[in-house]
Motif scaffolding. Structure first.
Motif, PDB file in Angstrom:
ATOM      1  N   TYR A 148      -0.808  -9.252   2.090  1.00  0.00           N
ATOM      2  CA  TYR A 148      -0.642  -9.301   0.636  1.00  0.00           C
ATOM      3  C   TYR A 148       0.532 -10.189   0.238  1.00  0.00           C
ATOM      4  CZ  TYR A 148       3.373  -6.082   0.656  1.00  0.00           C
ATOM      5  OH  TYR A 148       4.607  -5.512   0.838  1.00  0.00           O
ATOM      6  N   GLN A 185      -3.521   2.298   4.251  1.00  0.00           N
ATOM      7  CA  GLN A 185      -4.882   2.755   4.006  1.00  0.00           C
ATOM      8  C   GLN A 185      -5.825   2.249   5.109  1.00  0.00           C
ATOM      9  OE1 GLN A 185      -2.850   1.383   1.719  1.00  0.00           O
ATOM     10  NE2 GLN A 185      -2.545   3.051   0.256  1.00  0.00           N
ATOM     11  N   SER A 214      -2.747  -3.054   1.600  1.00  0.00           N
ATOM     12  CA  SER A 214      -3.471  -1.829   1.956  1.00  0.00           C
ATOM     13  C   SER A 214      -3.251  -1.471   3.424  1.00  0.00           C
ATOM     14  CB  SER A 214      -4.972  -2.011   1.667  1.00  0.00           C
ATOM     15  OG  SER A 214      -5.496  -3.151   2.333  1.00  0.00           O
ATOM     16  N   PRO A 274      -6.924  -8.304  -4.137  1.00  0.00           N
ATOM     17  CA  PRO A 274      -6.811  -7.544  -2.890  1.00  0.00           C
ATOM     18  C   PRO A 274      -6.375  -8.443  -1.748  1.00  0.00           C
ATOM     19  CG  PRO A 274      -9.099  -8.063  -3.322  1.00  0.00           C
ATOM     20  CD  PRO A 274      -8.311  -8.562  -4.510  1.00  0.00           C
ATOM     21  N   THR A 319      -9.758  -1.335   1.843  1.00  0.00           N
ATOM     22  CA  THR A 319      -9.228  -2.204   0.784  1.00  0.00           C
ATOM     23  C   THR A 319     -10.036  -2.058  -0.496  1.00  0.00           C
ATOM     24  OG1 THR A 319      -8.392  -3.780   2.421  1.00  0.00           O
ATOM     25  CG2 THR A 319      -8.703  -4.590   0.179  1.00  0.00           C
ATOM     26  N   GLY A 352       0.805  -1.206   0.000  1.00  0.00           N
ATOM     27  CA  GLY A 352       0.000   0.000   0.000  1.00  0.00           C
ATOM     28  C   GLY A 352       0.837   1.255   0.000  1.00  0.00           C
ATOM     29  N   LEU A 387      -9.142   1.170  -2.237  1.00  0.00           N
ATOM     30  CA  LEU A 387      -7.841   1.089  -2.898  1.00  0.00           C
ATOM     31  C   LEU A 387      -7.932   0.270  -4.178  1.00  0.00           C
ATOM     32  CD1 LEU A 387      -4.885   1.859  -2.800  1.00  0.00           C
ATOM     33  CD2 LEU A 387      -4.446  -0.170  -1.416  1.00  0.00           C
ATOM     34  N   ARG A 388      -8.711  -0.792  -4.117  1.00  0.00           N
ATOM     35  CA  ARG A 388      -8.905  -1.616  -5.316  1.00  0.00           C
ATOM     36  C   ARG A 388      -9.533  -0.791  -6.441  1.00  0.00           C
ATOM     37  NH1 ARG A 388     -13.302  -6.570  -5.631  1.00  0.00           N
ATOM     38  NH2 ARG A 388     -13.900  -6.185  -7.773  1.00  0.00           N
TER      39      ARG A 388
END
Length: 435
Positions: free
Chosen positions: A186, A65, A62, A171, A98, A31, A101-102
């Motif tokens: 991730y 975030q 993420s 994600p 998430t 992220g 952000l995606r």
């Protein structure tokens, strides 16, 4: 004539472009990279790779975030074993961060502005529930709540999208058969998906140029066998250590190479894929497959590999005694204890030249890039010995060498001792490559 550096680089990238076309590469993107000023260049590079026929899976993180969203809501977040603990009341905020952000990543990969590198790119980006997860559970008395780990990967679903030319965006979320959603790391998603797809490369973005020694110098290469030592002595620590463990796990499970590259440096992804030396740290599972210096016990395997080629007249015949004398000049490609490739390097120091000879790859592995990897190893050894140019004598494989930068030359250009021993009956063609 004035030298054109760009043109030279472009021409020498073509073998790598051909090698990667149609191959699957998994990118793991933290992220932090998404909010860095260089991110737009990474997006352009991803678009370029897709246009060149590289099949791409992007597993993104993420963490910053999520942290920002939890802070805004007044929630305190805690970690254990490098994992965020996700109570039930935190999960909606994790999913919100998430998901946002995606959507942002999809929008960036869909850009097509005039006068930008993505003009008319028309990239198709797909995401979905391709990762089945399970809860981490209770560890050391700590309930991790809705923090999970990868249980299964929908390989068929991802492959179908890749075949259609989609970039698959994954994600750090997974779903259980009971309908629960889990917060994943991730690096776990990237590693497990890469292993499940048996990809060529796993590209791991970090903030440094690659993994670093304790003195700050770059670790150029690291095997899965060597990694525990670097982790134990603290050379690689923090989140980089988590990423290294995940990369090694992928290599052990069949991923051929993992590369640690910088999301800060413009073009690091392209340099790692399309240049000989790359920019970052290469991690490989050498107990599974490795290219290494030959040993005496490899002679039997080398003989078994080269004898069919000698019978076809492709290679000059070599006796066991000759190999025993010459074994220190050989490198071999070994897969699960079997020699699947070999080559020898002979140094002519007075002329600054080296001969590449007895180059052979098992027919079952010739399309998988083993020859290129052996050649890279020989070139690396040649440079370390001060060799300035490499030459090869061949009767049937001139096009393979020409595609890799070898230029036709004459017999008279051979070093004196090699010229004196030249076999006129074989009438081999001579090619040189500057190093």
């Amino acid at each position: 004539m004035k030298s054109n550096g760009w043109l030279h680089s472009f021409r020498h990238s073509s073998p790598y472009i051909n090698t990667h076309r149609g191959r699957t590469v998994v990118l793991t993107l933290p992220g932090d990279a998404v909010v860095h000023e260089n991110f737009i260049n990474i997006v352009h590079d991803i678009a370029l790779l897709s246009s060149l026929g590289v099949r791409l899976v992007v597993a993104f993180g993420s963490r910053p975030q999520i942290q920002r969203r939890l802070d805004e809501a007044g929630f305190e977040s805690s970690f254990s074993r490098s994992l965020r603990i996700t109570p039930e009341d935190h999960l909606p905020l994790v999913m919100e961060a998430t998901g946002g952000l995606r959507a942002y990543l999809e929008s960036q990969l869909s850009m097509g502005l005039v006068n930008s590198p993505m003009h008319n790119a028309r990239i198709r980006v797909s995401s979905g529930n391709y990762v089945t997860a399970k809860p981490v559970g209770v560890l050391d008395g700590i309930d991790f709540g809705y923090t999970g780990k990868v249980r299964r990967v929908d390989v068929a679903g991802i492959e179908k999208l890749l075949e259609q030319g989609h970039i698959v965006l994954l994600p750090p979320m997974g779903y259980s058969p009971t309908g629960d959603a889990f917060n994943l790391s991730y690096e776990d998603v990237g590693s497990q998906v890469a292993a499940a797809l048996q990809v060529e490369k796993l590209m791991v973005f970090i903030d440094d140029v690659g993994l670093l020694e304790q003195d700050g110098s770059l670790i150029r290469e690291l095997s899965a066998r060597q990694a525990p030592e670097r982790l134990a002595d603290g050379t690689v620590s923090g989140h980089d250590a988590d990423l290294l463990r995940a990369a090694c796990d992928a290599c052990v499970k069949g991923v051929r190479r993992a590369h640690f590259i910088s999301y800060v440096n413009d073009g690091a992804l392209l340099e790692e894929l399309f240049t000989r030396d790359g920019t970052g740290t290469l991690v490989s599972g050498d107990h599974y497959e490795q290219i290494r210096q030959a040993r005496a016990e490899d002679i039997g395997g080398i003989l078994g590999l080269i004898e069919p080629l000698e019978e076809q007249g492709i290679l000059v015949r070599r006796s066991r005694e000759m190999l025993e004398t010459d074994i220190d000049n050989f490198v071999v490609a070994e897969r699960d204890g079997t020699i699947v490739g070999c080559a020898a390097l002979h140094n002519y120091p007075e002329e600054g030249a080296g001969e590449l000879s007895c180059f052979a790859v098992d027919s079952a592995y010739r399309r998988a890039g083993r020859g290129d990897e052996i050649l890279l190893m020989v070139e690396k050894h040649a440079r370390s010995q001060g060799i300035q140019k490499l030459f090869v004598l061949t009767t049937q494989t001139e096009h393979w060498f020409r595609e890799r930068g070898f230029l036709p030359s004459t017999v008279q250009a051979l070093p004196g001792p090699k010229l004196a021993a030249y076999n006129t009956q074989r009438n081999s063609k001579v090619f040189f490559k500057p190093l």
